[in-house]
Motif scaffolding. Structure first.
Motif, PDB file in Angstrom:
ATOM      1  N   GLY A 254      31.966  30.742  62.052  1.00  0.00           N
ATOM      2  CA  GLY A 254      33.197  30.346  62.710  1.00  0.00           C
ATOM      3  C   GLY A 254      33.987  31.536  63.203  1.00  0.00           C
ATOM      4  N   ARG A 255      34.898  31.267  64.119  1.00  0.00           N
ATOM      5  CA  ARG A 255      35.761  32.300  64.704  1.00  0.00           C
ATOM      6  C   ARG A 255      37.175  32.076  64.187  1.00  0.00           C
ATOM      7  NH1 ARG A 255      35.807  33.697  71.156  1.00  0.00           N
ATOM      8  NH2 ARG A 255      37.018  35.637  71.042  1.00  0.00           N
ATOM      9  N   PRO A 256      37.595  32.848  63.201  1.00  0.00           N
ATOM     10  CA  PRO A 256      38.886  32.582  62.548  1.00  0.00           C
ATOM     11  C   PRO A 256      40.065  33.151  63.335  1.00  0.00           C
ATOM     12  CG  PRO A 256      37.829  34.430  61.471  1.00  0.00           C
ATOM     13  CD  PRO A 256      36.888  33.964  62.560  1.00  0.00           C
ATOM     14  N   GLU A 257      40.336  32.552  64.470  1.00  0.00           N
ATOM     15  CA  GLU A 257      41.457  32.982  65.306  1.00  0.00           C
ATOM     16  C   GLU A 257      42.333  31.785  65.624  1.00  0.00           C
ATOM     17  OE1 GLU A 257      39.932  34.923  68.752  1.00  0.00           O
ATOM     18  OE2 GLU A 257      38.885  36.486  67.612  1.00  0.00           O
ATOM     19  N   GLY A 258      43.631  32.023  65.760  1.00  0.00           N
ATOM     20  CA  GLY A 258      44.557  30.958  66.068  1.00  0.00           C
ATOM     21  C   GLY A 258      44.597  29.908  64.970  1.00  0.00           C
ATOM     22  N   LEU A 259      44.681  28.642  65.374  1.00  0.00           N
ATOM     23  CA  LEU A 259      44.744  27.554  64.408  1.00  0.00           C
ATOM     24  C   LEU A 259      43.463  27.460  63.585  1.00  0.00           C
ATOM     25  CD1 LEU A 259      46.294  25.124  63.287  1.00  0.00           C
ATOM     26  CD2 LEU A 259      45.293  23.735  65.133  1.00  0.00           C
TER      27      LEU A 259
END
Length: 423
Positions: A299-304
């Protein structure tokens, strides 16, 4: 929170940007495992080598991965042979089976301080039904003579310290390292062998004419070279004149605890193996030399999305190791992986005298080291037969952006669903 590997690396390395015109036998673009291995081996063979890295050495996936030094690829050996044919498949399988020995041999030979632990790795069944896949992988690896062992649930739980695993495949060839320190150690070794390395030297233009490659950087540097290796993988910044085919990208993030007291850590992977599971949305877990527990997930843990992914990680740590429930993370970082459509790495010809190597699909440490060395031999010696996988003139992935979006949506949905089920 910061990248643990950058904060804890015992190896340091720094190089000045290229701001002059230089000549080389081999120009290498990219300061990750592939490019560094190529630079080291070509320099040791007597070639004049110039390596250009757009940022710092190991700034891409080589300084952001889990640090599992695995043998082979995600695909089991028979699947590799089915995709490539028996002869080419056997060559690639044999080369990558020996990959961990090559990595740990370089670490020993060059005294690289990267926390090497060769206790093997554990591919863990996340559910009882996943043992069928592990049995298939075990049978194929054992048939090839690999030192692998299939563990039942009780054995796997004892080896991992986790009640959440249902069996495991142990591969004694493999191990763990501090991945950024390994990259920096390779850079130090390459420089010591006579290679010229330059950081903060993004290549903005390439051209090939009359048997010569010419590269220009944004800092005013220029390289004239007989041969070129493009080793930028998932972090490619297309220079004018040499674009590469797109691959899908998969983001993977990691979080690490503070060093834990020996009593609290005693039951967590007591043998020092690195581990990952069979889940479609994969989880990794390991320890480092200081006693931190490191958990990774897709996963890409950026923003929400960061809320979902990090929340999942906190709950997952407690699920895997109930005694660590509530332990806080001190470090968080992420990187991206180049995933080819068939999950096989690619060696692409760039006209005459040039190669690009990319697409490890999450297995970059040993394959990058092996293919970097092989690419250096192929280019410096004008001998493509040195490559364990054939170079090709083209690679076409029909829908890389769609697959990238599917990977991220799947990871976000899985981690988000885990949060809802927890409530």
């Amino acid at each position: 929170m910061t990248n643990l590997w950058d904060a804890s690396a015992a190896e340091d390395f720094a190089a000045r940007p290229l701001d002059a015109a230089v000549q080389a036998d081999l120009a290498v673009v990219g300061g990750g495992y592939t490019g560094l291995s190529a630079a080291l081996h070509a320099a040791e063979a007597g070639a004049r080598v110039v390596l250009l890295e757009a940022g710092r050495i190991g700034a891409g996936g080589s300084g952001r991965n889990v640090g599992l030094v695995n043998a082979g690829l995600w695909l089991p050996p028979e699947d590799v042979a089915a995709a490539l044919g028996p002869e080419e498949g056997a060559a690639l399988n044999a080369a990558l089976a020996a990959g961990p020995a090559e990595v740990f041999g370089l670490i020993e030979r060059h005294g690289i301080a990267c926390e090497p632990v060769r206790a093997g790795t554990l591919h863990c069944a996340h559910a009882p039904g996943a043992m069928a896949d592990l049995r298939r992988r075990h049978a194929q690896a054992a048939a090839a003579g690999a030192p692998v062992a299939l563990l039942d649930a009780a054995e796997a739980q004892a080896r991992t310290g986790s009640p959440a695993v249902h069996g495991a495949l142990h591969d004694a060839r493999a191990g763990t390292i501090q991945p950024l320190a390994y990259a920096r150690g390779l850079a130090r070794a390459a420089q010591g062998a006579g290679a010229h390395l330059h950081e903060d030297s993004q290549v903005t233009e390439t051209e090939y004419e009359n048997g010569v490659w010419r590269l220009r950087t944004g800092q005013g540097g220029a390289v004239t070279a007989r041969r070129l290796l493009m080793a930028t993988n998932a972090y490619h910044r297309a220079p004018r004149g040499t674009d590469l085919p797109r691959t899908a990208t998969l983001h993977f993030f990691q979080l690490a605890t503070a060093p834990l007291p020996p009593g609290e850590l005693a039951g967590v992977l007591p043998g020092g193996e690195g581990a990952w599971d069979t889940g479609t949305v994969m989880t990794s877990f390991r320890r480092d030399a200081a006693g931190r527990v490191i958990l990774g997930g897709m996963g890409r843990p950026e923003g929400l999305a960061r809320t979902f992914h990090h929340g999942w990680a906190r709950r997952k740590l407690g699920q895997l190791f109930p005694s660590l429930a509530g332990v806080r993370f001190e470090h968080a970082w992420s990187g991206r992986i180049a995933v080819t459509g068939d999950h096989l790495p690619k060696v692409l010809r760039l006209g005459r005298g040039g190669l690009a190597v990319f697409g490890y699909s999450g297995r970059g440490i040993a394959p990058g080291t092996v293919l970097g060395r092989a690419a250096a031999e192929a280019l410096v010696e004008d001998r493509e037969a040195a490559l364990p996988i054939a170079a090709r003139d083209a690679y076409d992935d029909p829908a890389p952006r769609l697959r990238s979006a599917i990977y991220e949506a799947g990871a976000l949905a899985w981690h988000g669903a885990a949060a809802r089920l927890r409530r």
